[in-house]
Design a protein around this motif. Structure first.
Motif, PDB file in Angstrom:
ATOM      1  N   PHE A  57       0.819  -1.206   0.000  1.00 43.80           N
ATOM      2  CA  PHE A  57       0.000   0.000   0.000  1.00 43.80           C
ATOM      3  C   PHE A  57       0.860   1.266   0.000  1.00 43.80           C
ATOM      4  CE2 PHE A  57      -3.476  -2.799   1.470  1.00 43.80           C
ATOM      5  CZ  PHE A  57      -4.425  -2.449   0.516  1.00 43.80           C
ATOM      6  N   PRO A  58       1.860   1.392   0.885  1.00 43.82           N
ATOM      7  CA  PRO A  58       2.698   2.590   0.825  1.00 43.82           C
ATOM      8  C   PRO A  58       3.404   2.748  -0.520  1.00 43.82           C
ATOM      9  CG  PRO A  58       3.001   1.502   2.924  1.00 43.82           C
ATOM     10  CD  PRO A  58       2.183   0.577   2.069  1.00 43.82           C
ATOM     11  N   LEU A  59       3.834   1.639  -1.122  1.00 41.63           N
ATOM     12  CA  LEU A  59       4.492   1.711  -2.428  1.00 41.63           C
ATOM     13  C   LEU A  59       3.550   2.291  -3.482  1.00 41.63           C
ATOM     14  CD1 LEU A  59       7.139   0.969  -3.899  1.00 41.63           C
ATOM     15  CD2 LEU A  59       6.097  -1.242  -4.409  1.00 41.63           C
ATOM     16  N   CYS A  60       2.329   1.779  -3.544  1.00 38.72           N
ATOM     17  CA  CYS A  60       1.335   2.303  -4.496  1.00 38.72           C
ATOM     18  C   CYS A  60       0.981   3.757  -4.174  1.00 38.72           C
ATOM     19  CB  CYS A  60       0.068   1.455  -4.474  1.00 38.72           C
ATOM     20  SG  CYS A  60       0.259  -0.182  -5.195  1.00 38.72           S
ATOM     21  N   TRP A  61       0.807   4.050  -2.885  1.00 33.92           N
ATOM     22  CA  TRP A  61       0.436   5.401  -2.470  1.00 33.92           C
ATOM     23  C   TRP A  61       1.481   6.422  -2.917  1.00 33.92           C
ATOM     24  CZ3 TRP A  61      -3.843   7.569  -0.422  1.00 33.92           C
ATOM     25  CH2 TRP A  61      -3.733   8.870   0.046  1.00 33.92           C
ATOM     26  N   GLU A  62       2.754   6.107  -2.660  1.00 36.46           N
ATOM     27  CA  GLU A  62       3.802   7.057  -3.037  1.00 36.46           C
ATOM     28  C   GLU A  62       3.950   7.177  -4.551  1.00 36.46           C
ATOM     29  OE1 GLU A  62       7.457   6.830  -0.868  1.00 36.46           O
ATOM     30  OE2 GLU A  62       6.469   7.638   0.914  1.00 36.46           O
ATOM     31  N   ARG A  63       3.655   6.143  -5.297  1.00 42.78           N
ATOM     32  CA  ARG A  63       3.655   6.259  -6.755  1.00 42.78           C
ATOM     33  C   ARG A  63       2.575   7.239  -7.214  1.00 42.78           C
ATOM     34  NH1 ARG A  63       3.332   0.837  -9.860  1.00 42.78           N
ATOM     35  NH2 ARG A  63       3.452   2.273 -11.602  1.00 42.78           N
ATOM     36  N   CYS A  64       1.483   7.319  -6.465  1.00 45.26           N
ATOM     37  CA  CYS A  64       0.383   8.233  -6.815  1.00 45.26           C
ATOM     38  C   CYS A  64       0.574   9.633  -6.254  1.00 45.26           C
ATOM     39  CB  CYS A  64      -0.941   7.689  -6.285  1.00 45.26           C
ATOM     40  SG  CYS A  64      -1.477   6.162  -7.020  1.00 45.26           S
TER      41      CYS A  64
END
Length: 103
Positions: free
Chosen positions: A66-73
């Motif tokens: 989730f943090p990985l996807c969040w920071e990509r966004c």
């Protein structure tokens, strides 16, 4: 530094010791993981609705999907979380989110 593919076979624990990953640890990490493409798609759409910058707080996030996807966004540094207590997921998260020196 450690290469991403190295994390499949070994990792460094919180004391800096190199450890081999057991099959059980890998299976647990994969079994508790998320499908990144879908969550990236969904978080990108949710994030587009915010009128101001937002941060993510994620407790017990496993290997940090989730943090990985969040920071990509939303950009680097927008995810704040408390991680697992298990060494292998912590090592994967440290790989993706290395600590930055504080001033």
């Amino acid at each position: 530094g450690q290469k991403h593919t190295d994390l499949i076979y070994a990792y460094r624990d919180s004391k800096g010791r190199k450890r081999k990953i057991s099959d059980a640890a890998r299976y647990k990490a994969l079994g508790n993981s998320i499908a990144l493409p879908f969550w990236f798609w969904l978080l990108r759409r949710i994030s587009a609705q915010y009128e101001r910058p937002a941060t993510l707080g994620s407790l017990f996030d496993g290997i940090g999907g989730f943090p990985l996807c969040w920071e990509r966004c939303n950009g680097k540094g927008t995810a704040r979380w408390a991680n697992e207590i298990v060494e292998f997921p912590m090592a994967v998260t440290r790989y993706h989110f290395p600590e930055e020196p504080s001033d």
